[in-house]
Design an enzyme around this catalytic site. Structure first.
Site, PDB file in Angstrom:
ATOM      1  N   HIS A 115       0.900  -1.319  -0.078  1.00 21.37           N
ATOM      2  CA  HIS A 115      -0.118   0.011   0.121  1.00 21.37           C
ATOM      3  C   HIS A 115       0.858   1.217   0.183  1.00 21.37           C
ATOM      4  O   HIS A 115       0.545   2.171  -0.565  1.00 21.37           O
ATOM      5  CB  HIS A 115      -0.830  -0.034   1.255  1.00 21.37           C
ATOM      6  CG  HIS A 115      -1.948  -1.104   1.338  1.00 21.37           C
ATOM      7  ND1 HIS A 115      -2.161  -1.771   2.627  1.00 21.37           N
ATOM      8  CD2 HIS A 115      -2.682  -1.619   0.695  1.00 21.37           C
ATOM      9  CE1 HIS A 115      -3.076  -2.910   2.242  1.00 21.37           C
ATOM     10  NE2 HIS A 115      -3.405  -2.598   1.043  1.00 21.37           N
ATOM     11  N   SER A 124      -2.982  -7.848   3.015  1.00 22.47           N
ATOM     12  CA  SER A 124      -3.220  -7.455   4.462  1.00 22.47           C
ATOM     13  C   SER A 124      -3.401  -9.100   5.224  1.00 22.47           C
ATOM     14  O   SER A 124      -2.953  -9.243   6.191  1.00 22.47           O
ATOM     15  CB  SER A 124      -4.279  -6.682   4.795  1.00 22.47           C
ATOM     16  OG  SER A 124      -4.150  -5.408   4.264  1.00 22.47           O
ATOM     17  N   LYS A 158     -15.996  -8.694   5.219  1.00 19.51           N
ATOM     18  CA  LYS A 158     -14.703  -9.266   6.252  1.00 19.51           C
ATOM     19  C   LYS A 158     -15.237  -8.598   7.551  1.00 19.51           C
ATOM     20  O   LYS A 158     -15.840  -7.578   7.824  1.00 19.51           O
ATOM     21  CB  LYS A 158     -13.396  -8.446   5.796  1.00 19.51           C
ATOM     22  CG  LYS A 158     -13.054  -8.827   4.350  1.00 19.51           C
ATOM     23  CD  LYS A 158     -11.736  -7.771   4.001  1.00 19.51           C
ATOM     24  CE  LYS A 158     -11.592  -7.624   2.503  1.00 19.51           C
ATOM     25  NZ  LYS A 158     -10.917  -6.449   2.320  1.00 19.51           N
ATOM     26  N   ARG A 164      -2.097  -6.312  -8.322  1.00 15.31           N
ATOM     27  CA  ARG A 164      -1.022  -7.159  -8.325  1.00 15.31           C
ATOM     28  C   ARG A 164      -0.815  -8.246  -9.305  1.00 15.31           C
ATOM     29  O   ARG A 164       0.199  -8.641  -9.562  1.00 15.31           O
ATOM     30  CB  ARG A 164      -1.340  -7.760  -6.851  1.00 15.31           C
ATOM     31  CG  ARG A 164      -1.118  -6.894  -5.542  1.00 15.31           C
ATOM     32  CD  ARG A 164      -1.653  -7.579  -4.374  1.00 15.31           C
ATOM     33  NE  ARG A 164      -2.744  -7.904  -4.522  1.00 15.31           N
ATOM     34  CZ  ARG A 164      -3.570  -8.340  -3.315  1.00 15.31           C
ATOM     35  NH1 ARG A 164      -3.012  -8.135  -2.064  1.00 15.31           N
ATOM     36  NH2 ARG A 164      -5.069  -8.503  -3.575  1.00 15.31           N
TER      37      ARG A 164
HETATM   38  O1  PNS Z   1      -8.977  -2.983   0.537  1.00 16.82           O
HETATM   39  P1  PNS Z   1     -10.170  -3.540  -0.148  1.00 16.82           P
HETATM   40  O2  PNS Z   1     -11.005  -4.194   0.807  1.00 16.82           O
HETATM   41  O3  PNS Z   1     -10.055  -4.326  -1.437  1.00 16.82           O
HETATM   42  O4  PNS Z   1     -11.161  -2.245  -0.598  1.00 16.82           O
HETATM   43  C1  PNS Z   1     -12.537  -2.365  -1.008  1.00 16.82           C
HETATM   44  C2  PNS Z   1     -13.363  -0.887  -1.100  1.00 16.82           C
HETATM   45  C3  PNS Z   1     -13.158  -0.472   0.192  1.00 16.82           C
HETATM   46  C4  PNS Z   1     -12.303  -0.077  -1.732  1.00 16.82           C
HETATM   47  C5  PNS Z   1     -14.508  -1.290  -1.755  1.00 16.82           C
HETATM   48  O5  PNS Z   1     -15.315  -2.392  -0.874  1.00 16.82           O
HETATM   49  C6  PNS Z   1     -15.655  -0.095  -1.565  1.00 16.82           C
HETATM   50  O6  PNS Z   1     -15.693   0.751  -2.412  1.00 16.82           O
HETATM   51  N1  PNS Z   1     -16.397   0.089  -0.687  1.00 16.82           N
HETATM   52  C7  PNS Z   1     -17.360   1.067  -0.260  1.00 16.82           C
HETATM   53  C8  PNS Z   1     -18.917   0.710  -0.671  1.00 16.82           C
HETATM   54  C9  PNS Z   1     -19.121   0.951  -2.223  1.00 16.82           C
HETATM   55  O7  PNS Z   1     -18.817   2.096  -2.853  1.00 16.82           O
HETATM   56  N2  PNS Z   1     -19.277  -0.138  -2.966  1.00 16.82           N
HETATM   57  C10 PNS Z   1     -19.424  -0.393  -4.364  1.00 16.82           C
HETATM   58  C11 PNS Z   1     -18.211  -0.755  -4.878  1.00 16.82           C
HETATM   59  S1  PNS Z   1     -18.619  -1.137  -6.513  1.00 16.82           S
END
Ligand code: PNS
Length: 178
Positions: free
Chosen positions: A33, A145, A58, A107
């Site tokens: 990150h 993570s 999660k 990745r």
């Molecule tokens: O580190 P991660 O868990 O891959 O991050 C995922 C994240 C937080 C970027 C994604 O779950 C997100 O954008 N969540 C907010 C809710 C949202 O906008 N959902 C629609 C995404 S298409």
């Protein structure tokens, strides 16, 4: 301003002010990150690390406050990077701070399907907000993570995987209790 070497952009701002959001769970932040944050901070005038407060799938190991504090410590050397937590839709958050770019690290091929779905959906929700993918540095291509948490919980060394500033906190929380 005239430059001796037209390719030398060191110290110059990007041509226009672009606020980029780097969203994620960061549970916890890894060196993968940090690599993306470092590189994004050179491309965009402002980078806002957007810490997701909620998740569908999660259970977080660190609270929102803990994750915020850990990221704050790590980004301290970057004057154009800040961290903010958000709930709800990412596109709503991005618009609320006038961000026009969402940054995601890629990745491996295995990331692609999920990232493609998310970028496409976010595009339908906010066509004015562009998702920009950055390839994770090769040396961190295996890093996540979840794997950091697994190694730490089994007593393995994670010193080369997470920032020094938050290493002890992660081991203290997740490491095997003696
Ligand atoms: O580190 P991660 O868990 O891959 O991050 C995922 C994240 C937080 C970027 C994604 O779950 C997100 O954008 N969540 C907010 C809710 C949202 O906008 N959902 C629609 C995404 S298409």
């Amino acid at each position: 301003m005239a430059r001796d070497n037209p390719n030398d952009l060191a110290g110059e701002s990007p041509p226009r002010s672009i606020v980029a959001v780097y969203p994620g769970s960061f549970d916890p932040l890894t060196l993968g990150h940090v690599d993306i944050i470092d590189r994004a901070s050179r491309l965009f005038s402002d980078v806002v690390v957007a810490l997701s407060e909620t998740t569908r799938t999660k259970r977080f190991s660190f609270s929102t406050e803990e994750r915020l504090a850990m990221i704050e410590r790590v980004i301290d050397p970057y004057p154009n990077v800040k961290v903010v937590s958000f709930g709800g839709l990412l596109t709503h958050f991005a618009r609320s701070i006038r961000a026009t770019v969402l940054i995601r690290g890629l990745r491996a091929i295995s990331d692609f399907e999920y990232e493609f779905q998310m970028a496409s959906m976010n595009h339908t929700l906010a066509p004015d907000v562009e998702t920009v993918f950055m390839m994770t540095a090769t040396k961190y291509s295996y890093l996540s993570s979840s794997i950091v948490k697994e190694i730490a919980s089994l007593g393995g060394n994670i010193a080369h995987l997470v920032p020094d500033a938050i290493h002890d906190q992660i081991v203290g929380r997740l490491g095997p209790k003696s």
